[in-house]
Write a protein that holds these residues in place. Structure first.
Motif, PDB file in Angstrom:
ATOM      1  N   GLU A 177      20.747 -43.744 -23.384  1.00 25.76           N
ATOM      2  CA  GLU A 177      21.382 -45.259 -23.056  1.00 25.76           C
ATOM      3  C   GLU A 177      22.065 -46.154 -23.942  1.00 25.76           C
ATOM      4  O   GLU A 177      22.704 -46.817 -23.725  1.00 25.76           O
ATOM      5  CB  GLU A 177      20.116 -46.230 -22.491  1.00 25.76           C
ATOM      6  CG  GLU A 177      18.875 -46.317 -23.673  1.00 25.76           C
ATOM      7  CD  GLU A 177      17.614 -46.540 -22.919  1.00 25.76           C
ATOM      8  OE1 GLU A 177      16.598 -47.003 -23.821  1.00 25.76           O
ATOM      9  OE2 GLU A 177      17.336 -46.074 -21.973  1.00 25.76           O
ATOM     10  N   LYS A 178      22.016 -45.380 -25.227  1.00 27.13           N
ATOM     11  CA  LYS A 178      23.260 -45.875 -26.236  1.00 27.13           C
ATOM     12  C   LYS A 178      24.316 -45.274 -26.185  1.00 27.13           C
ATOM     13  O   LYS A 178      25.092 -45.177 -27.194  1.00 27.13           O
ATOM     14  CB  LYS A 178      22.421 -45.869 -27.669  1.00 27.13           C
ATOM     15  CG  LYS A 178      21.305 -46.889 -27.892  1.00 27.13           C
ATOM     16  CD  LYS A 178      20.630 -46.586 -29.176  1.00 27.13           C
ATOM     17  CE  LYS A 178      19.255 -47.381 -29.430  1.00 27.13           C
ATOM     18  NZ  LYS A 178      18.326 -46.606 -30.307  1.00 27.13           N
ATOM     19  N   ASN A 179      24.673 -44.384 -25.017  1.00 24.67           N
ATOM     20  CA  ASN A 179      25.791 -43.790 -24.904  1.00 24.67           C
ATOM     21  C   ASN A 179      26.126 -42.775 -26.024  1.00 24.67           C
ATOM     22  O   ASN A 179      27.201 -42.375 -26.116  1.00 24.67           O
ATOM     23  CB  ASN A 179      26.879 -44.799 -24.837  1.00 24.67           C
ATOM     24  CG  ASN A 179      26.876 -45.555 -23.616  1.00 24.67           C
ATOM     25  OD1 ASN A 179      26.181 -45.447 -22.757  1.00 24.67           O
ATOM     26  ND2 ASN A 179      27.909 -46.575 -23.467  1.00 24.67           N
ATOM     27  N   PRO A 208      12.590 -34.993 -25.482  1.00 20.26           N
ATOM     28  CA  PRO A 208      13.162 -36.239 -25.362  1.00 20.26           C
ATOM     29  C   PRO A 208      12.205 -37.257 -26.044  1.00 20.26           C
ATOM     30  O   PRO A 208      11.047 -37.122 -26.365  1.00 20.26           O
ATOM     31  CB  PRO A 208      12.665 -36.389 -23.757  1.00 20.26           C
ATOM     32  CG  PRO A 208      11.599 -35.589 -23.262  1.00 20.26           C
ATOM     33  CD  PRO A 208      11.681 -34.420 -24.304  1.00 20.26           C
ATOM     34  N   ASN A 209      12.931 -38.468 -26.410  1.00 17.36           N
ATOM     35  CA  ASN A 209      12.388 -39.493 -27.132  1.00 17.36           C
ATOM     36  C   ASN A 209      11.668 -40.524 -25.783  1.00 17.36           C
ATOM     37  O   ASN A 209      12.471 -40.849 -25.069  1.00 17.36           O
ATOM     38  CB  ASN A 209      13.360 -40.294 -27.956  1.00 17.36           C
ATOM     39  CG  ASN A 209      12.927 -41.335 -28.712  1.00 17.36           C
ATOM     40  OD1 ASN A 209      11.830 -42.003 -28.400  1.00 17.36           O
ATOM     41  ND2 ASN A 209      13.507 -41.815 -29.728  1.00 17.36           N
ATOM     42  N   THR A 210      10.603 -40.590 -26.103  1.00 16.40           N
ATOM     43  CA  THR A 210       9.640 -41.270 -24.869  1.00 16.40           C
ATOM     44  C   THR A 210      10.079 -42.634 -24.770  1.00 16.40           C
ATOM     45  O   THR A 210       9.799 -43.346 -23.761  1.00 16.40           O
ATOM     46  CB  THR A 210       8.202 -41.253 -25.202  1.00 16.40           C
ATOM     47  OG1 THR A 210       7.994 -41.958 -26.342  1.00 16.40           O
ATOM     48  CG2 THR A 210       7.607 -39.776 -25.014  1.00 16.40           C
ATOM     49  N   SER A 211      10.868 -43.281 -25.451  1.00 16.69           N
ATOM     50  CA  SER A 211      11.232 -44.594 -25.601  1.00 16.69           C
ATOM     51  C   SER A 211      12.826 -44.913 -24.947  1.00 16.69           C
ATOM     52  O   SER A 211      13.450 -45.814 -24.997  1.00 16.69           O
ATOM     53  CB  SER A 211      11.094 -45.523 -26.754  1.00 16.69           C
ATOM     54  OG  SER A 211      11.745 -44.771 -27.751  1.00 16.69           O
ATOM     55  N   GLU A 212      13.123 -43.570 -24.537  1.00 17.80           N
ATOM     56  CA  GLU A 212      14.680 -43.548 -24.064  1.00 17.80           C
ATOM     57  C   GLU A 212      14.800 -43.000 -22.868  1.00 17.80           C
ATOM     58  O   GLU A 212      14.029 -42.116 -22.331  1.00 17.80           O
ATOM     59  CB  GLU A 212      15.375 -42.733 -24.922  1.00 17.80           C
ATOM     60  CG  GLU A 212      15.804 -43.382 -26.305  1.00 17.80           C
ATOM     61  CD  GLU A 212      16.812 -42.552 -27.209  1.00 17.80           C
ATOM     62  OE1 GLU A 212      17.481 -43.230 -27.997  1.00 17.80           O
ATOM     63  OE2 GLU A 212      16.916 -41.615 -26.944  1.00 17.80           O
ATOM     64  N   ASN A 213      15.774 -43.517 -21.991  1.00 19.87           N
ATOM     65  CA  ASN A 213      16.165 -42.905 -20.688  1.00 19.87           C
ATOM     66  C   ASN A 213      17.415 -42.153 -20.912  1.00 19.87           C
ATOM     67  O   ASN A 213      18.321 -42.404 -21.736  1.00 19.87           O
ATOM     68  CB  ASN A 213      16.546 -44.159 -19.695  1.00 19.87           C
ATOM     69  CG  ASN A 213      15.336 -44.875 -19.323  1.00 19.87           C
ATOM     70  OD1 ASN A 213      14.080 -44.282 -19.413  1.00 19.87           O
ATOM     71  ND2 ASN A 213      15.388 -46.045 -18.811  1.00 19.87           N
TER      72      ASN A 213
HETATM   73  C1  LIG Z   1      13.440 -43.154 -30.285  1.00 16.72           C
HETATM   74  O1  LIG Z   1      14.167 -44.317 -29.826  1.00 16.72           O
HETATM   75  C2  LIG Z   1      13.944 -45.347 -30.257  1.00 16.72           C
HETATM   76  C3  LIG Z   1      14.481 -46.500 -29.487  1.00 16.72           C
HETATM   77  O2  LIG Z   1      15.618 -46.346 -29.287  1.00 16.72           O
HETATM   78  C4  LIG Z   1      14.297 -45.477 -32.013  1.00 16.72           C
HETATM   79  O3  LIG Z   1      14.060 -46.460 -32.429  1.00 16.72           O
HETATM   80  C5  LIG Z   1      13.670 -44.105 -32.429  1.00 16.72           C
HETATM   81  O4  LIG Z   1      14.149 -44.020 -33.976  1.00 16.72           O
HETATM   82  C6  LIG Z   1      13.844 -42.944 -31.691  1.00 16.72           C
HETATM   83  N1  LIG Z   1      13.202 -41.688 -32.331  1.00 16.72           N
HETATM   84  C7  LIG Z   1      13.867 -40.695 -32.437  1.00 16.72           C
HETATM   85  C8  LIG Z   1      12.998 -39.559 -32.993  1.00 16.72           C
HETATM   86  O5  LIG Z   1      14.957 -40.353 -32.303  1.00 16.72           O
END
Ligand SMILES: *[C@@H]1O[C@H](CO)[C@@H](O)[C@H](O)[C@H]1NC(C)=O
Ligand SMILES: *[C@@H]1O[C@H](CO)[C@@H](O)[C@H](O)[C@H]1NC(C)=O
Ligand SMILES: *[C@@H]1O[C@H](CO)[C@@H](O)[C@H](O)[C@H]1NC(C)=O
Ligand SMILES: *[C@@H]1O[C@H](CO)[C@@H](O)[C@H](O)[C@H]1NC(C)=O
Ligand SMILES: *[C@@H]1O[C@H](CO)[C@@H](O)[C@H](O)[C@H]1NC(C)=O
Ligand SMILES: *[C@@H]1O[C@H](CO)[C@@H](O)[C@H](O)[C@H]1NC(C)=O
Ligand SMILES: *[C@@H]1O[C@H](CO)[C@@H](O)[C@H](O)[C@H]1NC(C)=O
Length: 321
Positions: A177-179, A208-213
């Motif tokens: 989502e950060k493009n 996948p990073n669980t806090s990203e779409n």
């Molecule tokens: C996962 O995403 C979060 C929020 O965008 C970011 O702060 C974090 O560094 C990311 N973690 C990895 C392992 O990329």
């Protein structure tokens, strides 16, 4: 067919020289969407009422890179000539007869195919002959994107799949989502369908990073059109988590019911014999530890079951895209 053409061309040469009869096109380029209907128009002079018996109209298609042109529709002295029509246009190409009286030779093609694209010749003979060319382009947008997510074995990696059909060939991009582009780790392949469309499949495999779409984007350069599908990893994992939560609730409820039943049984036995009652209390202690074991056994299975539910709901959700 060739006889008619030769005859018309001869006649045309005479008339072109004298410049009395000209065919005109109000629009030189048509762009049609795959599966839609298109009408292409040539105009010719009609003085007063039309004498259909004197009118011949030939529509021919020439595809890029193909030596042979194809008969789309032929009207010879007022009569349609179906035998000469190329089978690909059978039931799909027609001349709008009602428009002829106003000097409009309108060709209608229904359910447009990718192979309909090309250059169209319209040749008209009506006491004089002339012709013009019209270009038809066909496009198909990657409107419906089918998605699928799978866990790769027991690894932490997931396999994200996007698949769609369109024309011409689209490029597929992946991003968070950060493009930030993830296209580098994706594998995009395509096949041609029987209808001449590109069937494009893109597979992205990563942790996948669980806090990203994440999204896959189909870019149809020709149409300058972007269509995309989204993967919500958070929703995926929260479904997993809530799945576990309801399982734990279920186990606790079962334990409570079992304990109540056992207590009832113990009280009932107590009335019968005081000594037997002591032995039953020991079994009562044994049973809850058994249910604890069950809980550990069931967890991974239920996790898998909830995971497939998440995948399914994603698929059905994307049909509406
Ligand atoms: C996962 O995403 C979060 C929020 O965008 C970011 O702060 C974090 O560094 C990311 N973690 C990895 C392992 O990329
Ligand atoms: C295309 O033309 C056919 C026959 O005239 C008609 O049945 C159909 O509804 C048309 N489709 C569209 C998308 O206009
Ligand atoms: C059209 O027809 C009329 C009479 O029928 C004639 O006078 C006229 O010249 C014709 N015009 C053309 C352009 O042929
Ligand atoms: C990502 O791109 C889209 C469209 O190009 C834009 O609307 C959005 O603001 C961008 N987001 C970020 C975080 O740059
Ligand atoms: C991409 O997928 C195709 C077909 O599955 C495979 O043959 C090819 O080796 C893959 N390419 C890469 C770079 O993984
Ligand atoms: C497109 O390709 C996918 C797999 O690559 C296949 O499952 C699907 O049936 C194909 N669709 C068409 C219309 O050919
Ligand atoms: C991911 O998408 C879901 C559903 O579209 C949304 O609720 C959630 O806020 C998104 N997550 C992030 C980190 O933007």
């Amino acid at each position: 067919m060739f006889q008619i053409l030769t005859m018309l061309l001869l006649e045309m040469q005479l008339w072109v020289v004298s410049g009395l009869f000209t065919v005109e096109v109000p629009q030189q380029l048509y762009v049609a969407a795959y599966g839609s209907n298109v009408t292409m128009e040539c105009r010719f002079p009609v003085n007063g009422s039309l004498n259909l018996g004197l009118l011949s109209v030939v529509w021919e298609q020439k595809r890029q890179g193909q030596p042979e042109s194809r008969d789309v529709y032929t009207l010879h002295k007022g009569q349609a000539l179906p035998p000469s029509q190329h089978h690909d246009y059978m039931g799909r190409a027609a001349l709008l007869h009602d428009e002829l009286k106003s000097g409009r030779a309108i060709l209608q093609i229904t359910r447009v195919k990718v192979t309909d694209a090309g250059s169209y010749l319209c040749l008209i003979d009506y006491q004089g002959a002339d012709y013009k060319y019209i270009t038809l382009e066909v496009t198909a947008s990657y409107r419906i994107i089918n998605t699928q997510v799978m866990r790769k074995g027991n690894e932490e990696k997931f396999v994200f799949i996007c698949q769609s059909e369109g024309f011409p060939l689209a490029e597929v991009f992946w991003q968070n989502e950060k493009n930030i582009s993830l296209t580098g780790s994706a594998n995009t392949t395509y096949m041609l369908t029987a209808d001449g469309l590109y069937n494009v499949t893109s597979i992205l495999m990563f942790k996948p990073n669980t806090s990203e779409n994440y999204s896959c984007i189909f870019w149809n350069k020709e149409l300058n059109e972007e269509t995309s599908a989204h993967f919500s990893t958070l929703a995926l994992l929260s479904t997993l988590y809530s799945g576990q939560k309801s399982l734990i609730l279920f186990i606790i409820a079962t334990c409570v019911i079992v304990t109540v039943l056992l207590s009832a049984l113990i009280i009932f036995q107590k009335r019968k014999s005081f000594k037997k009652c002591h032995a039953k209390k020991k079994t009562g202690k044994l049973n809850p530890s058994l249910t604890d074991e069950n809980r550990d056994d069931y967890s991974p299975q239920t996790e898998a079951a909830y995971f497939s539910t998440a995948t399914f709901s994603r698929d059905s959700g994307n049909v509406s895209l």
